[in-house]
Design a protein around this motif. Structure first.
Motif, PDB file in Angstrom:
ATOM      1  N   ALA A 292       0.794  -1.231   0.000  1.00 43.25           N
ATOM      2  CA  ALA A 292       0.000   0.000   0.000  1.00 43.25           C
ATOM      3  C   ALA A 292       0.821   1.273   0.000  1.00 43.25           C
ATOM      4  CB  ALA A 292      -0.922  -0.002   1.230  1.00 43.25           C
ATOM      5  N   VAL A 345      -5.450  -1.327   0.680  1.00 43.30           N
ATOM      6  CA  VAL A 345      -5.360  -0.459  -0.500  1.00 43.30           C
ATOM      7  C   VAL A 345      -6.756  -0.100  -0.986  1.00 43.30           C
ATOM      8  CG1 VAL A 345      -4.595  -0.311  -2.904  1.00 43.30           C
ATOM      9  CG2 VAL A 345      -3.122  -1.388  -1.188  1.00 43.30           C
ATOM     10  N   ALA A 349      -6.721   3.875  -0.150  1.00 43.02           N
ATOM     11  CA  ALA A 349      -6.037   4.492  -1.287  1.00 43.02           C
ATOM     12  C   ALA A 349      -6.649   5.857  -1.592  1.00 43.02           C
ATOM     13  CB  ALA A 349      -6.114   3.588  -2.514  1.00 43.02           C
TER      14      ALA A 349
END
Length: 454
Positions: A292, A345, A349
């Motif tokens: 990530a 993620v 994100a």
């Protein structure tokens, strides 16, 4: 070719190479004294063997032109690294004829080689004290060829980088795994679980204390892993640029938060925070942020690390409840941490980060989350099933597991005719393996505590 990028990638490759001796120290300190040399030799053996296989066919299987729907690179395209060494000569400043983005292909070969090495070495922690060295080396070579090299193609081989077409996770699924949450940590964690199940439990598991014999060694190893991990993550930018700098910051943020998360969990659960917990928390945070680190902002990295510390601290106790003997918690740290970081993620994100996508909590819906889940699950199942098959075949043919009598004697003496510590010269008459366990009602184990009958 950019000389600054090349220098950074080669430096990063050296940092990642140091992680395998660091892992040897980390794992070596966590086992009993009678197993320390074998534990370290498993890492060094992987370093030697995978270096050779990577040159011969590993790099080509991972980064050769795709020959199977995104599943495998051509094993013969770069066999023996053929076609990658040419330069333009002195007048061109030895400019490479073969480039991956702005760096020579041979620099990329070097960087990816050390990823392959440490992935194999990570698995060894699941079967400490009981895996014969010769069969381990056989397993390492077969597993790297059948499992790691194809998965590296899936995750790391982008279209147009080294060859025209690459792997399905990177190019069709579009899951984000910047530095190896799936290819390295989920892959090694699933393999460790399968291998531990095939080999069975250590003699005395759950009944006798199996304490780390050298915690300073563990902390030194963790420090070297943390140091090398900046090459692991920031080096994956393949350039000395802003992305590498951002990744460095998200990596250190997540790691610090994970240590705190693990220590707080220990404090509430066991009443004390331990040095082993600090070392393990650092590794858990590093594992979780690996996929990530290019997709989240620094605050997101803090959250990912904090959750990883708590989650992995709790997960390492599952082996006592479920009955599998993952000696050094490869499953609890690398599989669980890798799964969390990969899925995170899809949650944290942000398009303001260099990966340029939004997760669920930043208005992106579940689009990236399902991609992350599919990639993680595919690698987990593939690695677990094939590892089970490989390990079972070795166990039933040449024998993988150490005999019970030899396990009691100590694997260092049986497999290597050596001991980690020459205690006889001290005149104390103590046993190399640490002697008989104390009849404690509650004794420390690799992580946390376990009930032991008197």
């Amino acid at each position: 070719m950019d000389t600054g990028d090349t220098a950074w990638v080669l430096t990063s490759a050296a940092l990642v190479l140091l992680m395998t001796p660091g892992l040897a120290l980390f794992y070596g300190g966590m086992v009993r004294a009678k197993s320390v040399l074998n534990m370290m030799m498993m890492s060094f053996g992987a370093l030697a063997l995978i270096s050779v296989l990577w040159v011969l066919w590993g790099y080509s299987m991972a980064f050769g032109d795709d020959v199977g729907g995104g599943l495998l690179g051509d094993p013969f395209e770069f066999f023996g690294l053929s076609g990658l060494m040419g330069t333009n000569g002195l007048e061109g400043g030895f400019q490479s004829n073969s480039l991956v983005f702005t760096i020579p292909s041979m620099a990329f070969v070097a960087f990816q080689a050390v990823f392959a090495i440490i992935t194999v070495a990570l698995i060894s922690g699941a079967v400490a004290d009981r895996a014969r060295f010769g069969p381990w080396m056989l397993f390492a070579g077969v597993w790297a060829t059948v499992v790691y090299f194809p998965v590296a193609h899936w995750v790391f081989a982008f279209d147009g980088a080294e060859s025209e077409t690459g792997g399905w996770i990177a190019n069709q699924l579009l899951a984000i795994d910047f530095a190896g949450g799936t290819a390295v940590h989920i892959n090694a964690g699933a393999a460790g679980l399968a291998l531990a199940l095939v080999l069975g439990k250590r003699r005395g598991f759950g009944r006798e204390p199996m304490r780390p014999h050298n915690l300073p060694l563990v902390m030194l190893g963790a420090g070297l892993l943390w140091f090398g991990w900046f090459g692991f993550n920031s080096g994956s930018a393949l350039s000395a640029n802003g992305q590498a700098a951002t990744v460095w910051v998200t990596t250190v943020a997540a790691t610090g938060a994970a240590i705190l998360g693990w220590l707080v969990t220990e404090r509430f659960r066991d009443g004390h925070a331990t040095s082993l917990g600090a070392a393990s928390g650092a590794v858990a945070g590093l594992v979780a942020i690996t996929p990530a680190c290019s997709a989240v902002n620094p605050v997101g990295a803090l959250v990912i690390g904090l959750v990883a510390g708590v989650l992995c601290a709790l997960a390492v106790g599952l082996k006592y409840k479920l009955g599998y003997d993952d000696s050094l918690d490869v499953v609890g740290v690398h599989l669980v941490g890798g799964l969390w970081g990969t899925l995170a993620v899809g949650l944290f994100a942000t398009s303001t980060a260099t990966a340029g996508v939004d997760g669920l909590f930043f208005g992106g819906g579940v689009d990236q989350l399902w991609r992350q889940a599919v990639g993680a699950l595919a690698v987990l199942v593939f690695s677990f099933v094939l590892t089970w098959v490989i390990a079972t075949a070795i166990q039933r043919t040449v024998g993988f597991r150490l005999d019970v009598e030899d396990e009691v004697t100590g694997i260092d003496q049986v497999e290597h005719a050596e001991t980690g510590y020459d205690l006889g010269t001290l005149g104390g008459g103590g046993l190399v393996g640490g002697g008989a366990p104390r009849p404690d009602a509650r004794t420390s184990t690799a992580h946390g505590t376990s009930e032991v009958s008197a």
